[in-house]
Design a protein around this motif. Structure first.
Motif, mmCIF file in Angstrom:
data_model
loop_
_atom_site.group_PDB
_atom_site.id
_atom_site.type_symbol
_atom_site.label_atom_id
_atom_site.label_comp_id
_atom_site.label_asym_id
_atom_site.label_seq_id
_atom_site.Cartn_x
_atom_site.Cartn_y
_atom_site.Cartn_z
ATOM 1 N N ALA A 111 0.837 -1.196 0.000
ATOM 2 C CA ALA A 111 0.000 0.000 0.000
ATOM 3 C C ALA A 111 0.873 1.248 0.000
ATOM 4 O O ALA A 111 1.899 1.282 0.681
ATOM 5 N N PRO A 112 0.464 2.309 -0.721
ATOM 6 C CA PRO A 112 1.223 3.563 -0.684
ATOM 7 C C PRO A 112 1.005 4.346 0.608
ATOM 8 O O PRO A 112 1.899 5.018 1.091
ATOM 9 N N THR A 113 -0.212 4.260 1.163
ATOM 10 C CA THR A 113 -0.546 4.944 2.420
ATOM 11 C C THR A 113 -1.559 4.073 3.178
ATOM 12 O O THR A 113 -2.024 3.043 2.673
ATOM 13 N N LEU A 114 -1.935 4.537 4.349
ATOM 14 C CA LEU A 114 -2.848 3.747 5.178
ATOM 15 C C LEU A 114 -4.254 3.643 4.568
ATOM 16 O O LEU A 114 -4.889 2.590 4.662
ATOM 17 N N GLN A 115 -4.758 4.703 3.951
ATOM 18 C CA GLN A 115 -6.140 4.668 3.461
ATOM 19 C C GLN A 115 -6.367 3.580 2.406
ATOM 20 O O GLN A 115 -7.336 2.820 2.494
ATOM 21 N N PRO A 116 -5.502 3.462 1.384
ATOM 22 C CA PRO A 116 -5.670 2.340 0.446
ATOM 23 C C PRO A 116 -5.544 0.982 1.142
ATOM 24 O O PRO A 116 -6.201 0.014 0.752
ATOM 25 N N MET A 117 -4.688 0.925 2.166
ATOM 26 C CA MET A 117 -4.544 -0.315 2.930
ATOM 27 C C MET A 117 -5.878 -0.709 3.580
ATOM 28 O O MET A 117 -6.305 -1.857 3.513
ATOM 29 N N LEU A 118 -6.533 0.267 4.195
ATOM 30 C CA LEU A 118 -7.814 -0.017 4.846
ATOM 31 C C LEU A 118 -8.873 -0.422 3.814
ATOM 32 O O LEU A 118 -9.700 -1.306 4.069
#
Length: 201
Positions: free
Chosen positions: A80-87
């Motif tokens: 993931a590039p950041t937490l939001q796409p991860m979530l």
């Protein structure tokens, strides 16, 4: 205020791969990658063919953890590039998850708390989720006055990034918010807050 015996304080018992699971979902942040590679050393590689790894690079001492994780050749590896796409990706995984899927989370406390929130939304039992703290002890803190949340807090007191009040970081933890509580330290005598002390490096 660090107080022993606070029941809400999270405990991270460590990852322990369930050999009987039908599917393994690893959600890792930065140095949390080491929790999985340690399991491979202990339990072998057989479970990796049934494993999906979601990885978020982070940490004060970044290493090529993504290379190490891909070299394990899991069924699926996604970075993931950041937490939001991860979530977002995690929600998609949990929507399609079947009985026998096990969730493993490793990283900082703030990361574990936010991943745990999503898992609980999807009905996973809190006690069945394996967690292991790795990396910084920086905290995710909610201001009890303005309700704003500040990530990666390393000192106590610190200034709320939303209302600027000097906040004492308490050991009380909200599982619903995935955050510790911060209370105004000089409410009775404004301007008397002590100097910030590095408590969560």
């Amino acid at each position: 205020m660090l107080v022993k015996g606070i029941k809400s304080r999270p405990e991270y018992k460590g990852l322990d791969v369930d050999r009987h699971a039908k599917r393994h979902l690893f959600v890792l942040e930065g140095e949390g990658a080491g929790a999985l590679t340690d399991q491979v050393e202990v339990k072998g590689r057989d479970f990796l063919e049934k494993s999906e790894i979601l990885y978020l690079p982070a940490g004060a001492a970044p290493k090529a953890y993504d290379v190490s994780l891909q070299a394990l050749s899991p069924d699926v590896f996604w970075q993931a590039p950041t937490l939001q796409p991860m979530l977002f990706r995690l929600r998609a995984c949990l929507e399609q998850a079947r009985m026998g899927t096990r969730l493993y989370i490793s990283g900082t406390e703030g990361f574990i708390g936010q991943i745990m929130q999503v898992a609980l939304e999807y009905g996973m039992d809190f006690n069945s989720i394996h967690t292991e703290h790795r990396g910084s002890t920086a905290r995710r803190v909610q201001c009890v006055h303005c309700k704003g949340i500040t990530d990666n807090v390393t000192t106590s007191p610190f200034s709320c990034t939303h209302c600027a009040l000097p906040l004492l970081v308490r050991d009380h933890y909200s599982r619903r918010l995935g955050a510790f509580q911060g209370v105004n330290i000089d409410a009775e005598e404004p301007g008397t807050a002590p100097q910030p002390e590095e408590m969560f490096p």
